[in-house]
Motif scaffolding. Sequence first.
Motif, short mmCIF file in Angstrom:
data_model
loop_
_atom_site.label_atom_id
_atom_site.label_comp_id
_atom_site.label_asym_id
_atom_site.label_seq_id
_atom_site.Cartn_x
_atom_site.Cartn_y
_atom_site.Cartn_z
N ASN A 5 -6.60 6.49 -0.16
CA ASN A 5 -5.19 6.58 0.24
C ASN A 5 -5.00 5.80 1.54
OD1 ASN A 5 -2.50 7.52 0.45
ND2 ASN A 5 -3.19 9.14 1.87
N PRO A 6 -4.04 4.84 1.59
CA PRO A 6 -3.18 4.41 0.50
C PRO A 6 -3.87 3.33 -0.34
CG PRO A 6 -2.55 3.26 2.48
CD PRO A 6 -3.69 4.20 2.87
N LEU B 135 0.84 -1.19 0.00
CA LEU B 135 0.00 0.00 0.00
C LEU B 135 0.88 1.25 0.00
CD1 LEU B 135 -2.67 -1.10 2.64
CD2 LEU B 135 -2.76 -1.35 0.15
N GLN B 136 0.74 2.05 -1.04
CA GLN B 136 1.51 3.29 -1.16
C GLN B 136 0.77 4.25 -2.09
OE1 GLN B 136 5.28 3.93 0.08
NE2 GLN B 136 3.90 2.85 1.47
N GLY B 137 0.66 5.51 -1.73
CA GLY B 137 0.13 6.53 -2.62
C GLY B 137 -1.39 6.55 -2.72
N ALA C 284 -3.09 -0.19 -3.10
CA ALA C 284 -2.09 -1.15 -3.55
C ALA C 284 -1.39 -0.59 -4.79
CB ALA C 284 -2.76 -2.49 -3.88
N ILE C 285 -0.08 -0.76 -4.85
CA ILE C 285 0.67 -0.15 -5.94
C ILE C 285 0.35 -0.76 -7.30
CG2 ILE C 285 2.54 0.59 -4.43
CD1 ILE C 285 4.23 -1.73 -5.54
N ILE C 286 -0.37 -1.87 -7.33
CA ILE C 286 -0.80 -2.43 -8.62
C ILE C 286 -1.74 -1.47 -9.34
CG2 ILE C 286 -2.84 -3.64 -7.72
CD1 ILE C 286 -0.37 -5.01 -10.36
N GLU C 287 -2.30 -0.50 -8.62
CA GLU C 287 -3.17 0.48 -9.26
C GLU C 287 -2.39 1.55 -10.02
OE1 GLU C 287 -6.47 2.15 -7.23
OE2 GLU C 287 -6.69 0.46 -5.83
N HIS C 288 -1.10 1.69 -9.76
CA HIS C 288 -0.32 2.75 -10.39
C HIS C 288 0.11 2.34 -11.79
CE1 HIS C 288 -0.57 4.64 -6.59
NE2 HIS C 288 0.41 3.96 -5.99
N ALA C 289 -0.05 3.25 -12.73
CA ALA C 289 0.19 2.93 -14.14
C ALA C 289 1.62 2.46 -14.39
CB ALA C 289 -0.13 4.14 -15.02
#
Length: 576
Positions: free
Chosen positions: A330-331, A320-322, A333-338
């Motif tokens: 917020n936050p 979990l970040q961002g 899972a980083i799998i959501e980041h492009a």
Amino acid sequence: MYSYVPPIDDYRFLLTHVLRFDEAMAEVCKDVDADLAITVLEEAGRLCADRLQPLNREGDEQGSRLVDGAVITPPGFADAYREFVAAGWPALAASPDHGGQGLPFILQLWLDEMLSATNLSFGLFPGLTRGAVEAIIAHASEDLKAAYLAPLVSGEWTGAMALTESGAGTDLALLKTKAVPLGDGRHAVTGQKIFISSGDHDFGGNIVHLVLARLPDAPPGVKGISLFLVPKFLPDADGGFTVRNSMSVGALEKKMGIHAQPTCVMNYDEATGWLVGEPHRGLAAMFTMMNAERLMVGIQGLGIAGAAYGQAASYAKERLQGRSADGTRNPVAIIEHADVRRMLLTIRAFVEAGRALAGWTALQLDRAHAHPDAAERAKADALVALLTPVVKAAFTDMGFESAVQAQQVFGGHGYIREWGMEQYVRDARIAQIYEGTNGVQAMDLVARKLPLSGGAVVEGFFDLIAADLDTTDMPIATRTREALSKLRDVTTSLRGASVDASGAAAVDYLRLFALVAMGWMWTRMAAAAQDDTPLHNAKQSVAAFFAQRMLPQADALAASIMAGETTLMALEADAF
């Protein structure tokens, strides 16, 4: 700790939907079908996940050690190897004529993928032994075959390739190791070799070194190289192998990766050896070993990429970040980041296409060995020769890039030892170097493989691709067709090119060749993935990503190739 998940579902999809495995086996191995193949792969996957992966990290941290002149492998390796042999895995695809099981080579190649994914250092022991077996079958006398093949095929004994010297790496014409005839068929081999993987170990059994050396009457250069079989233990008066040969481990190389694999400096002090093949014809015998090993090395890059992807994808779904893209959560899972998705999809697009291309190549190797029609055997053999440098170089380049990208997904956690990602990066790096550096593979493709049969082999391969592309108007087929057109154009431009022009183009050409071949595999996979299932839907999505985000590299690669050698060769050597 991440648990390795063998890609059995993907193997099943490729066998039953993409590679037409049962149809292929009807021509070369009638007793094997997809169901049996999947059963074998499932058992291999359990072995790799349950037995070998748990040894990988400690093996890396402990490494192999040299104690009183003997190599001690990390804890658990010797027992695991003996279990590996007892279960029959080294003999999987070997000929029944020598005690092998005679199963299709595709099973061996995909076993190698899983071995490399879970414990690359371990996988090198049986892999190098297979190279020695190939050379002995193709070139050794009947007496040597009778004495050495069966225990090597079973894995009771292991093999090693002793080619490189401190002053003779790629340029084997410079090697200095000598072999003096003793008058009774034996030779006294003297010299030092470096970078000898599996040169010694504590698994028990004999270790059979295939050593390049020069006879006293040898002409200079590569035309004066011979190959010798030099075992660690010699036959005694009762026919057993108990007499210690005069060879020793001078040191273990201190390496960036594959720490558990004993990479030895070997000293041969008038060691007893036997000629393999004809005098001064050792280079031909060596290439029998090397070509077998180059496919295996390519699969090492694929295996590490697949393992690194699995761990990075699992981490990305949990870390979990961002904030979310719309800023409401917020936050997340980083799998959501492009950008994380870009890295993971780039790895996955290579791994799944590479796995398919490896499988297709393995089926050609089976045809080359066992098809009843001699013309079909020759055609398949030529295709394997064409694709071998592509698999070796492209898979290991992309494998290393994949390991780095997977490490990047972890951020700072990828740089520390706890997660194991930095080991993937370190281990993957060697595959771009050994068994012929990737620059050498690219030159082999351009200078030796493109001219095969006057260019008919490569054009025939392009025609195979085009025929499949013409069966569908899917976007992946359209984009691959465009890239294939560029590949045909640059292939034509390289015919008759100078040495400098070929050298300037070679690496980019091999990359372009590999992208087109992978686009072909993605076209076949996308065309086969027509059911509304998670696996088939994922295939369609990744194929679209490959078409839109990876195949456009073909434009830049073609432009670079067509730029020629002028800018590369313009700067004076002293100016570097």
